[in-house]
Motif scaffolding. Structure first.
Motif, PDB file in Angstrom:
ATOM      1  N   THR A  30       0.837  -1.207   0.000  1.00  0.00           N
ATOM      2  CA  THR A  30       0.000   0.000   0.000  1.00  0.00           C
ATOM      3  C   THR A  30       0.869   1.253   0.000  1.00  0.00           C
ATOM      4  O   THR A  30       0.453   2.299  -0.500  1.00  0.00           O
ATOM      5  CB  THR A  30      -0.916   0.021   1.237  1.00  0.00           C
ATOM      6  OG1 THR A  30      -0.107  -0.115   2.424  1.00  0.00           O
ATOM      7  CG2 THR A  30      -1.919  -1.114   1.186  1.00  0.00           C
ATOM      8  N   PHE A  31       2.059   1.171   0.539  1.00  0.00           N
ATOM      9  CA  PHE A  31       3.035   2.257   0.474  1.00  0.00           C
ATOM     10  C   PHE A  31       3.826   2.086  -0.827  1.00  0.00           C
ATOM     11  O   PHE A  31       4.430   1.048  -1.064  1.00  0.00           O
ATOM     12  CB  PHE A  31       3.971   2.200   1.689  1.00  0.00           C
ATOM     13  CG  PHE A  31       5.000   3.289   1.729  1.00  0.00           C
ATOM     14  CD1 PHE A  31       4.751   4.468   2.414  1.00  0.00           C
ATOM     15  CD2 PHE A  31       6.218   3.136   1.086  1.00  0.00           C
ATOM     16  CE1 PHE A  31       5.699   5.479   2.452  1.00  0.00           C
ATOM     17  CE2 PHE A  31       7.171   4.135   1.116  1.00  0.00           C
ATOM     18  CZ  PHE A  31       6.915   5.314   1.800  1.00  0.00           C
ATOM     19  N   LYS A  32       3.821   3.114  -1.667  1.00  0.00           N
ATOM     20  CA  LYS A  32       4.372   2.984  -3.009  1.00  0.00           C
ATOM     21  C   LYS A  32       5.693   3.719  -3.216  1.00  0.00           C
ATOM     22  O   LYS A  32       6.392   3.461  -4.211  1.00  0.00           O
ATOM     23  CB  LYS A  32       3.364   3.526  -4.040  1.00  0.00           C
ATOM     24  CG  LYS A  32       1.972   2.915  -3.957  1.00  0.00           C
ATOM     25  CD  LYS A  32       1.962   1.468  -4.380  1.00  0.00           C
ATOM     26  CE  LYS A  32       0.547   0.894  -4.407  1.00  0.00           C
ATOM     27  NZ  LYS A  32       0.549  -0.554  -4.753  1.00  0.00           N
ATOM     28  N   THR A  98       0.459  -4.243   3.968  1.00  0.00           N
ATOM     29  CA  THR A  98       0.613  -3.048   4.806  1.00  0.00           C
ATOM     30  C   THR A  98       1.920  -3.047   5.595  1.00  0.00           C
ATOM     31  O   THR A  98       2.110  -2.205   6.481  1.00  0.00           O
ATOM     32  CB  THR A  98      -0.565  -2.934   5.791  1.00  0.00           C
ATOM     33  OG1 THR A  98      -0.662  -4.143   6.561  1.00  0.00           O
ATOM     34  CG2 THR A  98      -1.870  -2.686   5.056  1.00  0.00           C
ATOM     35  N   PHE A  99       2.819  -3.962   5.289  1.00  0.00           N
ATOM     36  CA  PHE A  99       4.081  -4.077   6.026  1.00  0.00           C
ATOM     37  C   PHE A  99       4.824  -2.741   6.075  1.00  0.00           C
ATOM     38  O   PHE A  99       5.154  -2.216   7.150  1.00  0.00           O
ATOM     39  CB  PHE A  99       4.958  -5.149   5.369  1.00  0.00           C
ATOM     40  CG  PHE A  99       6.345  -5.252   5.925  1.00  0.00           C
ATOM     41  CD1 PHE A  99       6.637  -6.134   6.949  1.00  0.00           C
ATOM     42  CD2 PHE A  99       7.377  -4.467   5.426  1.00  0.00           C
ATOM     43  CE1 PHE A  99       7.923  -6.237   7.469  1.00  0.00           C
ATOM     44  CE2 PHE A  99       8.663  -4.557   5.935  1.00  0.00           C
ATOM     45  CZ  PHE A  99       8.933  -5.432   6.958  1.00  0.00           C
ATOM     46  N   ILE A 100       5.135  -2.180   4.913  1.00  0.00           N
ATOM     47  CA  ILE A 100       5.925  -0.946   4.863  1.00  0.00           C
ATOM     48  C   ILE A 100       5.149   0.218   5.469  1.00  0.00           C
ATOM     49  O   ILE A 100       5.679   1.003   6.269  1.00  0.00           O
ATOM     50  CB  ILE A 100       6.339  -0.624   3.417  1.00  0.00           C
ATOM     51  CG1 ILE A 100       7.257  -1.732   2.879  1.00  0.00           C
ATOM     52  CG2 ILE A 100       7.035   0.732   3.348  1.00  0.00           C
ATOM     53  CD1 ILE A 100       7.650  -1.554   1.416  1.00  0.00           C
ATOM     54  N   TYR A 117       9.525  -2.801  13.150  1.00  0.00           N
ATOM     55  CA  TYR A 117       9.366  -4.135  12.582  1.00  0.00           C
ATOM     56  C   TYR A 117       8.080  -4.748  13.119  1.00  0.00           C
ATOM     57  O   TYR A 117       7.610  -4.403  14.199  1.00  0.00           O
ATOM     58  CB  TYR A 117      10.562  -5.020  12.937  1.00  0.00           C
ATOM     59  CG  TYR A 117      10.705  -5.280  14.417  1.00  0.00           C
ATOM     60  CD1 TYR A 117      10.217  -6.447  14.994  1.00  0.00           C
ATOM     61  CD2 TYR A 117      11.294  -4.334  15.248  1.00  0.00           C
ATOM     62  CE1 TYR A 117      10.321  -6.671  16.353  1.00  0.00           C
ATOM     63  CE2 TYR A 117      11.411  -4.547  16.607  1.00  0.00           C
ATOM     64  CZ  TYR A 117      10.929  -5.716  17.159  1.00  0.00           C
ATOM     65  OH  TYR A 117      11.021  -5.930  18.499  1.00  0.00           O
ATOM     66  N   PRO A 118       7.480  -5.680  12.373  1.00  0.00           N
ATOM     67  CA  PRO A 118       6.231  -6.304  12.814  1.00  0.00           C
ATOM     68  C   PRO A 118       6.486  -7.661  13.455  1.00  0.00           C
ATOM     69  O   PRO A 118       7.608  -8.165  13.476  1.00  0.00           O
ATOM     70  CB  PRO A 118       5.480  -6.474  11.504  1.00  0.00           C
ATOM     71  CG  PRO A 118       6.573  -6.835  10.543  1.00  0.00           C
ATOM     72  CD  PRO A 118       7.801  -6.065  10.996  1.00  0.00           C
ATOM     73  N   LEU A 119       5.434  -8.258  13.966  1.00  0.00           N
ATOM     74  CA  LEU A 119       5.496  -9.671  14.306  1.00  0.00           C
ATOM     75  C   LEU A 119       5.774 -10.461  13.019  1.00  0.00           C
ATOM     76  O   LEU A 119       5.445 -10.006  11.922  1.00  0.00           O
ATOM     77  CB  LEU A 119       4.188 -10.139  14.930  1.00  0.00           C
ATOM     78  CG  LEU A 119       3.816  -9.549  16.302  1.00  0.00           C
ATOM     79  CD1 LEU A 119       2.425 -10.033  16.707  1.00  0.00           C
ATOM     80  CD2 LEU A 119       4.846  -9.931  17.351  1.00  0.00           C
ATOM     81  N   ALA A 120       6.361 -11.629  13.174  1.00  0.00           N
ATOM     82  CA  ALA A 120       6.704 -12.431  11.998  1.00  0.00           C
ATOM     83  C   ALA A 120       6.319 -13.883  12.229  1.00  0.00           C
ATOM     84  O   ALA A 120       6.164 -14.335  13.369  1.00  0.00           O
ATOM     85  CB  ALA A 120       8.192 -12.319  11.686  1.00  0.00           C
ATOM     86  N   CYS A 121       6.166 -14.611  11.139  1.00  0.00           N
ATOM     87  CA  CYS A 121       5.821 -16.033  11.186  1.00  0.00           C
ATOM     88  C   CYS A 121       6.781 -16.824  10.311  1.00  0.00           C
ATOM     89  O   CYS A 121       7.308 -16.304   9.325  1.00  0.00           O
ATOM     90  CB  CYS A 121       4.394 -16.264  10.665  1.00  0.00           C
ATOM     91  SG  CYS A 121       3.102 -15.453  11.603  1.00  0.00           S
ATOM     92  N   TYR A 122       6.997 -18.080  10.699  1.00  0.00           N
ATOM     93  CA  TYR A 122       7.682 -19.010   9.816  1.00  0.00           C
ATOM     94  C   TYR A 122       6.667 -19.556   8.814  1.00  0.00           C
ATOM     95  O   TYR A 122       5.542 -19.908   9.174  1.00  0.00           O
ATOM     96  CB  TYR A 122       8.279 -20.166  10.597  1.00  0.00           C
ATOM     97  CG  TYR A 122       9.485 -19.790  11.442  1.00  0.00           C
ATOM     98  CD1 TYR A 122      10.525 -19.029  10.914  1.00  0.00           C
ATOM     99  CD2 TYR A 122       9.579 -20.215  12.763  1.00  0.00           C
ATOM    100  CE1 TYR A 122      11.626 -18.688  11.685  1.00  0.00           C
ATOM    101  CE2 TYR A 122      10.680 -19.881  13.537  1.00  0.00           C
ATOM    102  CZ  TYR A 122      11.701 -19.119  12.995  1.00  0.00           C
ATOM    103  OH  TYR A 122      12.777 -18.788  13.756  1.00  0.00           O
TER     104      TYR A 122
END
Length: 317
Positions: A30-32, A98-100, A117-122
């Motif tokens: 969403t951030f370009k 929406t990460f960035i 930084y966000p939460l992360a998953c494997y």
């Protein structure tokens, strides 16, 4: 030409199976307002063809080809980032749209934050997803408190994939690249400010195994020795790099705490070298090196060795 707000440095080595999905997740943000330096790191498959194809369709993608593989090339290039923010990316992970946007929002609204930084998953080969143990916000008033917290408590280094203030990353003194450099970079970044956590999973780190698969210890040792070479020299390189970072920030008793934290994280990182053979030769080599290098700290290290090597009855000699 107006400079974008963010520059992303993505390195890819033989990533033809996953690269398209990774690029689509980044370019679909969403951030370009960013530029994506997409580095083919000496691949011998069609990785670079995929990169060029995306570059022909999106002017934000800058294709770069490195003939000889360099595991640190992305970080080296990022040290010269000229945008307000920068980001390191691997050629196989997946980013929610929406990460960035959400990471930059945290930085724009927190003057004392240098990384978000966000939460992360494997993301496993069988498509199962596992939430990684959350890393708390690194928010302390003193540089040494943040530095020690990152070294001793940050067991998962995925925050390095977050968004970083480029004027901080540009100032890093870490020029000697060693295996596990991501942890060292995080520690040095923390000296400049706090880390902000976005409390939702927006990053999916692709794994090479299926969920629940456990690697036996001998295979782990062989794999890491293959990847990382001489464990003893890597341990010394890791410690020396951390010591050089800390010397510009603290003195006196706090200096000793810095060095102990550096040794502790070095031992955790390279603990497998103590299991080479049955004589403990590697252990004795490291102890003798520490005694010569850090006179006066040895007595304080007993508890650290006990914690790192609970299965072996080693003593400081």
């Amino acid at each position: 030409m107006v400079r974008p707000l963010l520059s992303i440095f993505m390195q890819a080595f033989n990533e033809h199976e996953n690269l398209q999905e990774t690029l689509e997740s980044l370019l679909g943000q969403t951030f370009k307002d960013f530029i994506l330096y997409c580095i083919d790191n000496g691949s011998n498959d069609n990785t670079f063809s995929i990169i060029k194809d995306f570059a022909s369709k999106d002017k934000r993608v800058i294709p770069i080809r490195i003939e000889e593989n360099d595991p640190y090339i992305g970080y080296k290039m990022m040290l010269k980032a000229k945008t307000k923010f920068c980001q390191f990316a691997a050629g196989h992970d997946i980013y929610k749209s929406t990460f960035i946007e959400k990471c930059i929002h945290e930085l724009e609204n927190s003057a004392d934050a240098v990384l978000a930084y966000p939460l992360a998953c494997y993301l496993y080969k069988d498509n199962r997803i596992e939430l990684i143990e959350p890393i708390f916000n690194i928010c302390f008033n003193t540089p040494y408190s943040r530095f020690i917290s990152v070294l001793t408590l940050c067991h998962y280094n995925y925050p390095i994939y977050g968004i970083i203030r480029a004027n901080v990353f540009n100032r890093l003194s870490t020029k000697c690249m060693v295996p596990g450099i991501d942890h060292i970079l995080l520690a040095e970044i923390s000296l400049y400010g706090n880390f902000k956590l976005v409390g939702e999973p927006l990053l999916f780190l692709r794994q090479r195994k299926i969920s629940g698969e456990v690697e036996d210890y001998s295979s782990y040792v062989k794999r890491h020795k293959f990847i990382e070479g001489n464990g003893l020299m890597n341990f010394i390189g890791w410690y020396e790099t951390l010591k050089n970072i800390s010397k510009d920030y603290v003195n006196g008793d706090i200096k000793s705490i810095f060095l102990i934290a550096a040794l502790y994280s070095s031992l955790l990182r390279y603990s497998y070298i103590f299991y080479e053979g049955s004589t403990g030769e590697a252990f004795n080599q490291i102890i003798n090196w520490i005694k010569n290098e850090s006179e006066g700290l040895i007595e304080k290290l007993e508890a650290i060795f006990t914690a790192v090597l609970p299965k072996r009855d080693y003593k400081i000699i």
